[in-house]
Design a protein around this motif. Structure first.
Motif, PDB file in Angstrom:
ATOM      1  N   LYS A   2       0.861  -1.181   0.000  1.00  0.00           N
ATOM      2  CA  LYS A   2       0.000   0.000   0.000  1.00  0.00           C
ATOM      3  C   LYS A   2       0.893   1.225   0.000  1.00  0.00           C
ATOM      4  CE  LYS A   2      -3.880   2.167   2.439  1.00  0.00           C
ATOM      5  NZ  LYS A   2      -4.809   2.054   3.596  1.00  0.00           N
ATOM      6  N   CYS A   3       0.749   2.025  -1.024  1.00  0.00           N
ATOM      7  CA  CYS A   3       1.638   3.172  -1.205  1.00  0.00           C
ATOM      8  C   CYS A   3       0.916   4.468  -0.841  1.00  0.00           C
ATOM      9  CB  CYS A   3       2.116   3.249  -2.654  1.00  0.00           C
ATOM     10  SG  CYS A   3       2.844   1.706  -3.267  1.00  0.00           S
ATOM     11  N   HIS A   4       1.518   5.244   0.057  1.00  0.00           N
ATOM     12  CA  HIS A   4       0.945   6.513   0.499  1.00  0.00           C
ATOM     13  C   HIS A   4       1.551   7.632  -0.347  1.00  0.00           C
ATOM     14  CE1 HIS A   4      -0.647   4.515   4.158  1.00  0.00           C
ATOM     15  NE2 HIS A   4       0.455   3.794   4.042  1.00  0.00           N
ATOM     16  N   LEU A   5       0.734   8.281  -1.168  1.00  0.00           N
ATOM     17  CA  LEU A   5       1.221   9.333  -2.051  1.00  0.00           C
ATOM     18  C   LEU A   5       1.269  10.679  -1.330  1.00  0.00           C
ATOM     19  CD1 LEU A   5      -0.713   8.419  -5.335  1.00  0.00           C
ATOM     20  CD2 LEU A   5       1.454   7.509  -4.465  1.00  0.00           C
ATOM     21  N   LEU A   6       2.084  11.569  -1.847  1.00  0.00           N
ATOM     22  CA  LEU A   6       2.266  12.878  -1.230  1.00  0.00           C
ATOM     23  C   LEU A   6       0.985  13.708  -1.250  1.00  0.00           C
ATOM     24  CD1 LEU A   6       5.818  13.828  -2.560  1.00  0.00           C
ATOM     25  CD2 LEU A   6       5.201  12.997  -0.298  1.00  0.00           C
ATOM     26  N   GLY A  51      -1.877  12.614  -0.500  1.00  0.00           N
ATOM     27  CA  GLY A  51      -2.797  12.047   0.473  1.00  0.00           C
ATOM     28  C   GLY A  51      -3.553  10.835  -0.012  1.00  0.00           C
ATOM     29  N   GLU A  52      -3.459  10.519  -1.299  1.00  0.00           N
ATOM     30  CA  GLU A  52      -4.153   9.358  -1.837  1.00  0.00           C
ATOM     31  C   GLU A  52      -3.303   8.092  -1.665  1.00  0.00           C
ATOM     32  OE1 GLU A  52      -5.195  10.131  -5.859  1.00  0.00           O
ATOM     33  OE2 GLU A  52      -6.602  11.750  -5.371  1.00  0.00           O
ATOM     34  N   HIS A  53      -3.950   6.945  -1.898  1.00  0.00           N
ATOM     35  CA  HIS A  53      -3.263   5.654  -1.797  1.00  0.00           C
ATOM     36  C   HIS A  53      -3.408   4.897  -3.113  1.00  0.00           C
ATOM     37  CE1 HIS A  53      -4.483   6.045   2.662  1.00  0.00           C
ATOM     38  NE2 HIS A  53      -3.265   6.510   2.498  1.00  0.00           N
ATOM     39  N   VAL A  54      -2.370   4.169  -3.468  1.00  0.00           N
ATOM     40  CA  VAL A  54      -2.432   3.217  -4.571  1.00  0.00           C
ATOM     41  C   VAL A  54      -1.792   1.928  -4.091  1.00  0.00           C
ATOM     42  CG1 VAL A  54      -2.417   4.941  -6.418  1.00  0.00           C
ATOM     43  CG2 VAL A  54      -0.243   4.050  -5.546  1.00  0.00           C
ATOM     44  N   LEU A  84      -0.147  -1.631 -10.901  1.00  0.00           N
ATOM     45  CA  LEU A  84      -0.394  -0.439 -10.104  1.00  0.00           C
ATOM     46  C   LEU A  84      -1.894  -0.206 -10.117  1.00  0.00           C
ATOM     47  CD1 LEU A  84       1.003   1.853  -8.513  1.00  0.00           C
ATOM     48  CD2 LEU A  84       0.874   3.229 -10.598  1.00  0.00           C
ATOM     49  N   LEU A  85      -2.508  -0.257  -8.928  1.00  0.00           N
ATOM     50  CA  LEU A  85      -3.970  -0.275  -8.820  1.00  0.00           C
ATOM     51  C   LEU A  85      -4.479   0.868  -7.956  1.00  0.00           C
ATOM     52  CD1 LEU A  85      -4.210  -4.090  -8.032  1.00  0.00           C
ATOM     53  CD2 LEU A  85      -4.722  -3.018 -10.244  1.00  0.00           C
ATOM     54  N   SER A  86      -5.652   1.380  -8.325  1.00  0.00           N
ATOM     55  CA  SER A  86      -6.296   2.389  -7.500  1.00  0.00           C
ATOM     56  C   SER A  86      -6.837   1.761  -6.224  1.00  0.00           C
ATOM     57  CB  SER A  86      -7.438   3.055  -8.277  1.00  0.00           C
ATOM     58  OG  SER A  86      -8.502   2.131  -8.472  1.00  0.00           O
ATOM     59  N   GLU A  87      -7.187   2.593  -5.274  1.00  0.00           N
ATOM     60  CA  GLU A  87      -7.734   2.115  -4.011  1.00  0.00           C
ATOM     61  C   GLU A  87      -9.252   2.083  -4.055  1.00  0.00           C
ATOM     62  OE1 GLU A  87      -7.060   3.004   0.704  1.00  0.00           O
ATOM     63  OE2 GLU A  87      -7.339   4.741  -0.602  1.00  0.00           O
ATOM     64  N   LEU A  88      -9.832   0.981  -3.604  1.00  0.00           N
ATOM     65  CA  LEU A  88     -11.273   0.921  -3.378  1.00  0.00           C
ATOM     66  C   LEU A  88     -11.546   1.430  -1.970  1.00  0.00           C
ATOM     67  CD1 LEU A  88     -12.201  -2.605  -4.823  1.00  0.00           C
ATOM     68  CD2 LEU A  88     -12.644  -0.381  -5.878  1.00  0.00           C
ATOM     69  N   LYS A  89     -12.427   2.387  -1.841  1.00  0.00           N
ATOM     70  CA  LYS A  89     -12.714   2.974  -0.534  1.00  0.00           C
ATOM     71  C   LYS A  89     -13.416   1.975   0.371  1.00  0.00           C
ATOM     72  CE  LYS A  89     -11.015   6.919  -1.791  1.00  0.00           C
ATOM     73  NZ  LYS A  89      -9.693   7.360  -1.257  1.00  0.00           N
ATOM     74  N   GLY A  90     -12.969   1.915   1.627  1.00  0.00           N
ATOM     75  CA  GLY A  90     -13.620   1.054   2.596  1.00  0.00           C
ATOM     76  C   GLY A  90     -12.687   0.026   3.195  1.00  0.00           C
TER      77      GLY A  90
END
Length: 269
Positions: free
Chosen positions: A11-15, A17-20, A65-71
């Motif tokens: 889980k990558c924390h982007l600058l 504030g989002e996650h991928v 490289l995948l987007s985050e599903l909320k929850g």
């Protein structure tokens, strides 16, 4: 990510504030299955967005490289509304059939030889299970498989089956299902194989949730009679999981090994 038992997932924390998520599949075969799954499911079932991928080299099978599903992952502490929507998304996935206009190289269509596919999987894992279980318990398991395998009804499909449809791979946001993750084991086959882990870890805990799930599933496509097939697939899930633990390392999978050994003994009583 601790709950990823096969692939390596970061889980990558982007600058901003989002996650991928960066996912490295266990093998090249699993990489190609998952890549085709993203293409087939896009716009039809809620899944992470495939932002980019790398096809790998001799040392690494590739990466996504995948987007985050909320929850969060599904738990037993949810409302019947959530269980209903789990049924809807599960049936929506099962409603997808093999494409007639595209040749698939990663996702195998096992439907026409479904019984042989299940048998091949069982005896493949049996080579590993034999080194773990006592001889009497192992022989009893093989005899039970032979008997139960002959009693199965006609397969239901061909359908897109997840093969690892469990709570950890179902993401929930409030009373909604954000989507499904992890497609490295998918096949086209019979839906009957795809209820086992969900029943084991979620549906069996609460009859109200079970009924809501059934209603959601039936709103998309008819649900098979699970009472006819669940005992067989729960049995081989426990057996095959013991073999999986042997392959992936008994020491780091001790708890899972013990859980499935207990389950197997209960099925054999």
């Amino acid at each position: 990510m601790e709950d990823s038992h096969s692939s390596t997932v970061y889980k990558c924390h982007l600058l901003n504030g989002e996650h991928v998520y960066l996912k490295i599949p266990y093998s090249n075969v699993k990489f190609h299955r998952e890549l085709e799954a993203y293409e087939l499911l896009k716009g039809r079932v809620s899944i992470p967005e495939l932002l980019d991928y790398w096809s790998g080299d001799e040392e690494c099978p590739g990466a996504f490289l995948l987007s985050e599903l909320k929850g969060q992952s599904l738990t037993r502490e949810v409302s019947p509304t959530v269980a209903y929507h789990v049924g809807v998304i599960h049936a929506s996935m099962h409603a997808i059939q093999p494409p007639s206009s595209k040749r698939l190289n990663g996702i195998q269509n096992e439907f026409s030889n479904w019984s042989a596919f299940i048998e091949k999987q069982f005896y493949s894992f049996a080579e590993d299970v034999k080194e773990v279980l006592e001889e009497g318990l192992f022989n009893q398991s093989v005899e039970k498989f032979k008997k139960m395998n002959q009693q199965l009804p006609s397969p239901d499909g061909p359908s897109f089956v997840h093969m690892d449809f469990r709570p950890a791979n179902i993401i929930i946001d409030g009373n909604k299902v954000s989507g499904i993750i992890d497609f490295e084991s998918v096949r086209f086959g019979s839906t009957e194989v795809d209820f086992t882990k969900l029943y084991r870890d979620f549906l069996s805990a609460d009859t109200t949730l079970y009924q809501a799930y059934k209603e959601g599933y039936n709103s998309i496509r008819p649900l098979i009679d699970l009472d006819v097939v669940l005992s067989f697939y729960r049995f081989i899930d426990a057996f095959n999981s013991i073999g999986w633990c042997k392959r992936r390392g008994i020491e780091k999978n001790t708890v899972f090994l013990e859980e499935n050994t207990v389950r197997l003994k209960e099925f054999l009583r």
